[in-house]
Design a protein around this motif. Structure first.
Motif, PDB file in Angstrom:
ATOM      1  N   ASP A   1       0.821  -1.220   0.000  1.00  0.00           N
ATOM      2  CA  ASP A   1       0.000   0.000   0.000  1.00  0.00           C
ATOM      3  C   ASP A   1       0.851   1.265   0.000  1.00  0.00           C
ATOM      4  O   ASP A   1       0.508   2.256  -0.641  1.00  0.00           O
ATOM      5  CB  ASP A   1      -0.937   0.026   1.213  1.00  0.00           C
ATOM      6  N   ALA A   2       1.968   1.227   0.712  1.00  0.00           N
ATOM      7  CA  ALA A   2       2.808   2.411   0.847  1.00  0.00           C
ATOM      8  C   ALA A   2       3.735   2.631  -0.352  1.00  0.00           C
ATOM      9  O   ALA A   2       4.338   3.698  -0.469  1.00  0.00           O
ATOM     10  CB  ALA A   2       3.648   2.315   2.119  1.00  0.00           C
ATOM     11  N   HIS A   3       3.848   1.627  -1.234  1.00  0.00           N
ATOM     12  CA  HIS A   3       4.773   1.722  -2.364  1.00  0.00           C
ATOM     13  C   HIS A   3       4.066   1.412  -3.683  1.00  0.00           C
ATOM     14  O   HIS A   3       4.288   0.362  -4.281  1.00  0.00           O
ATOM     15  CB  HIS A   3       5.968   0.777  -2.159  1.00  0.00           C
ATOM     16  N   PRO A   4       3.224   2.326  -4.139  1.00  0.00           N
ATOM     17  CA  PRO A   4       2.559   2.103  -5.428  1.00  0.00           C
ATOM     18  C   PRO A   4       3.593   2.158  -6.562  1.00  0.00           C
ATOM     19  O   PRO A   4       4.718   2.633  -6.370  1.00  0.00           O
ATOM     20  CB  PRO A   4       1.583   3.275  -5.529  1.00  0.00           C
ATOM     21  N   LEU A   5       3.186   1.683  -7.710  1.00  0.00           N
ATOM     22  CA  LEU A   5       4.012   1.824  -8.908  1.00  0.00           C
ATOM     23  C   LEU A   5       3.687   3.180  -9.532  1.00  0.00           C
ATOM     24  O   LEU A   5       2.624   3.751  -9.277  1.00  0.00           O
ATOM     25  CB  LEU A   5       3.702   0.691  -9.890  1.00  0.00           C
ATOM     26  N   TYR A   6       4.581   3.687 -10.337  1.00  0.00           N
ATOM     27  CA  TYR A   6       4.355   4.979 -10.977  1.00  0.00           C
ATOM     28  C   TYR A   6       4.425   4.818 -12.488  1.00  0.00           C
ATOM     29  O   TYR A   6       5.356   4.228 -13.008  1.00  0.00           O
ATOM     30  CB  TYR A   6       5.379   6.014 -10.507  1.00  0.00           C
ATOM     31  N   GLU A   7       3.405   5.356 -13.154  1.00  0.00           N
ATOM     32  CA  GLU A   7       3.335   5.312 -14.608  1.00  0.00           C
ATOM     33  C   GLU A   7       3.593   6.712 -15.145  1.00  0.00           C
ATOM     34  O   GLU A   7       2.880   7.656 -14.795  1.00  0.00           O
ATOM     35  CB  GLU A   7       1.949   4.836 -15.047  1.00  0.00           C
ATOM     36  N   PRO A   8       4.607   6.852 -16.001  1.00  0.00           N
ATOM     37  CA  PRO A   8       4.822   8.170 -16.590  1.00  0.00           C
ATOM     38  C   PRO A   8       3.752   8.470 -17.640  1.00  0.00           C
ATOM     39  O   PRO A   8       3.437   7.622 -18.469  1.00  0.00           O
ATOM     40  CB  PRO A   8       6.207   8.057 -17.232  1.00  0.00           C
ATOM     41  N   ARG A   9       3.153   9.642 -17.580  1.00  0.00           N
ATOM     42  CA  ARG A   9       2.143  10.064 -18.559  1.00  0.00           C
ATOM     43  C   ARG A   9       2.501  11.457 -19.053  1.00  0.00           C
ATOM     44  O   ARG A   9       2.822  12.339 -18.262  1.00  0.00           O
ATOM     45  CB  ARG A   9       0.756  10.112 -17.932  1.00  0.00           C
ATOM     46  N   ALA A  10       2.407  11.614 -20.356  1.00  0.00           N
ATOM     47  CA  ALA A  10       2.694  12.919 -20.952  1.00  0.00           C
ATOM     48  C   ALA A  10       1.401  13.725 -21.054  1.00  0.00           C
ATOM     49  O   ALA A  10       0.367  13.205 -21.473  1.00  0.00           O
ATOM     50  CB  ALA A  10       3.313  12.734 -22.328  1.00  0.00           C
ATOM     51  N   PHE A  11       1.471  14.982 -20.648  1.00  0.00           N
ATOM     52  CA  PHE A  11       0.343  15.895 -20.742  1.00  0.00           C
ATOM     53  C   PHE A  11       0.799  17.108 -21.548  1.00  0.00           C
ATOM     54  O   PHE A  11       1.939  17.542 -21.432  1.00  0.00           O
ATOM     55  CB  PHE A  11      -0.121  16.360 -19.355  1.00  0.00           C
ATOM     56  N   SER A  12      -0.111  17.625 -22.337  1.00  0.00           N
ATOM     57  CA  SER A  12       0.211  18.802 -23.138  1.00  0.00           C
ATOM     58  C   SER A  12      -0.783  19.906 -22.798  1.00  0.00           C
ATOM     59  O   SER A  12      -1.992  19.684 -22.781  1.00  0.00           O
ATOM     60  CB  SER A  12       0.128  18.457 -24.631  1.00  0.00           C
ATOM     61  N   TYR A  13      -0.253  21.096 -22.535  1.00  0.00           N
ATOM     62  CA  TYR A  13      -1.096  22.252 -22.265  1.00  0.00           C
ATOM     63  C   TYR A  13      -0.461  23.457 -22.943  1.00  0.00           C
ATOM     64  O   TYR A  13       0.697  23.799 -22.665  1.00  0.00           O
ATOM     65  CB  TYR A  13      -1.236  22.479 -20.757  1.00  0.00           C
ATOM     66  N   GLN A  14      -1.206  24.054 -23.827  1.00  0.00           N
ATOM     67  CA  GLN A  14      -0.770  25.223 -24.598  1.00  0.00           C
ATOM     68  C   GLN A  14       0.593  24.983 -25.250  1.00  0.00           C
ATOM     69  O   GLN A  14       1.499  25.810 -25.188  1.00  0.00           O
ATOM     70  CB  GLN A  14      -0.731  26.467 -23.716  1.00  0.00           C
ATOM     71  N   GLY A  15       0.740  23.785 -25.840  1.00  0.00           N
ATOM     72  CA  GLY A  15       1.955  23.450 -26.570  1.00  0.00           C
ATOM     73  C   GLY A  15       3.110  22.978 -25.711  1.00  0.00           C
ATOM     74  O   GLY A  15       4.134  22.555 -26.220  1.00  0.00           O
ATOM     75  N   GLU A  16       2.973  23.029 -24.410  1.00  0.00           N
ATOM     76  CA  GLU A  16       4.042  22.570 -23.523  1.00  0.00           C
ATOM     77  C   GLU A  16       3.740  21.147 -23.066  1.00  0.00           C
ATOM     78  O   GLU A  16       2.672  20.873 -22.517  1.00  0.00           O
ATOM     79  CB  GLU A  16       4.160  23.489 -22.302  1.00  0.00           C
ATOM     80  N   VAL A  17       4.678  20.247 -23.316  1.00  0.00           N
ATOM     81  CA  VAL A  17       4.507  18.850 -22.921  1.00  0.00           C
ATOM     82  C   VAL A  17       5.208  18.638 -21.587  1.00  0.00           C
ATOM     83  O   VAL A  17       6.355  19.033 -21.387  1.00  0.00           O
ATOM     84  CB  VAL A  17       5.096  17.891 -23.986  1.00  0.00           C
ATOM     85  N   LYS A  18       4.477  18.026 -20.695  1.00  0.00           N
ATOM     86  CA  LYS A  18       4.994  17.778 -19.352  1.00  0.00           C
ATOM     87  C   LYS A  18       4.740  16.309 -19.020  1.00  0.00           C
ATOM     88  O   LYS A  18       3.673  15.783 -19.321  1.00  0.00           O
ATOM     89  CB  LYS A  18       4.252  18.688 -18.377  1.00  0.00           C
ATOM     90  N   VAL A  19       5.712  15.651 -18.418  1.00  0.00           N
ATOM     91  CA  VAL A  19       5.549  14.255 -18.011  1.00  0.00           C
ATOM     92  C   VAL A  19       5.317  14.211 -16.511  1.00  0.00           C
ATOM     93  O   VAL A  19       6.109  14.740 -15.724  1.00  0.00           O
ATOM     94  CB  VAL A  19       6.786  13.401 -18.389  1.00  0.00           C
ATOM     95  N   GLU A  20       4.204  13.618 -16.143  1.00  0.00           N
ATOM     96  CA  GLU A  20       3.862  13.436 -14.729  1.00  0.00           C
ATOM     97  C   GLU A  20       3.885  11.947 -14.414  1.00  0.00           C
ATOM     98  O   GLU A  20       3.611  11.121 -15.287  1.00  0.00           O
ATOM     99  CB  GLU A  20       2.460  13.990 -14.437  1.00  0.00           C
ATOM    100  N   HIS A  21       4.190  11.617 -13.194  1.00  0.00           N
ATOM    101  CA  HIS A  21       4.172  10.216 -12.766  1.00  0.00           C
ATOM    102  C   HIS A  21       2.899   9.983 -11.953  1.00  0.00           C
ATOM    103  O   HIS A  21       2.709  10.600 -10.900  1.00  0.00           O
ATOM    104  CB  HIS A  21       5.421   9.882 -11.963  1.00  0.00           C
TER     105      HIS A  21
END
Length: 150
Positions: free
Chosen positions: A38-58
């Motif tokens: 429970d305390a150690h979830p896995l993290y999936e990187p996801r790319a998000f784009s807003y106003q042409g700027e791409v950001k990767v969130e986990h």
């Protein structure tokens, strides 16, 4: 989804094992594994784009509990876990742990937090259809069928 970079799950150990003198000690070690998952979830990187700027969130993803993961955590072989099932007083604990792990995976897949296809196979769940003849009899191939043309 691959293991995250730097994943060192194999180094994680229960503070109790690998020899469990009583069912209560085994239960405490298993509960420690549940808390660790429970305390150690896995993290999936996801790319998000807003106003042409791409950001990767986990994004946090549920980590599925498994008997093999539990055995690694307890620092025991799978065969040792199976042997605990047969020991006097340990059967109820191992059955409870099996049920908790199965339920966690089933509920995670049902809520689409875990991959339903993988979990269904892991749990032995499958859609099966069986084709039979009249009243459940075996199908008999029909030979020499002539189709009349109109």
């Amino acid at each position: 989804m691959p293991a995250p970079l730097g994943n060192q799950f194999w180094k994680v150990r229960s503070s109790h094992g690998p020899i469990f003198a009583t069912p209560d000690v085994l239960w405490e070690a298993c509960a420690e594994y549940f808390e660790w998952v429970d305390a150690h979830p896995l993290y999936e990187p996801r790319a998000f784009s807003y106003q042409g700027e791409v950001k990767v969130e986990h994004i946090e993803r549920m980590r599925a509990m498994t008997i093999s993961g539990l055995c690694i955590f307890l620092d025991i072989a799978r065969r040792t876990w199976d042997n605990y099932r047969e020991r006097d007083g340990f059967g109820d604990i191992t059955a409870r742990v099996d049920a908790i792990i199965r339920t966690q995976k089933f509920e995670g897949a049902a809520a689409d937090l875990l991959n339903p296809s993988i979990i269904a196979r892991e749990l032995g769940l499958a859609d099966k259809s069986e084709v039979t003849g009249k009243d459940g009899a075996a199908l008999v191939p029909i030979l020499n069928v002539t189709v009349a043309s109109a």
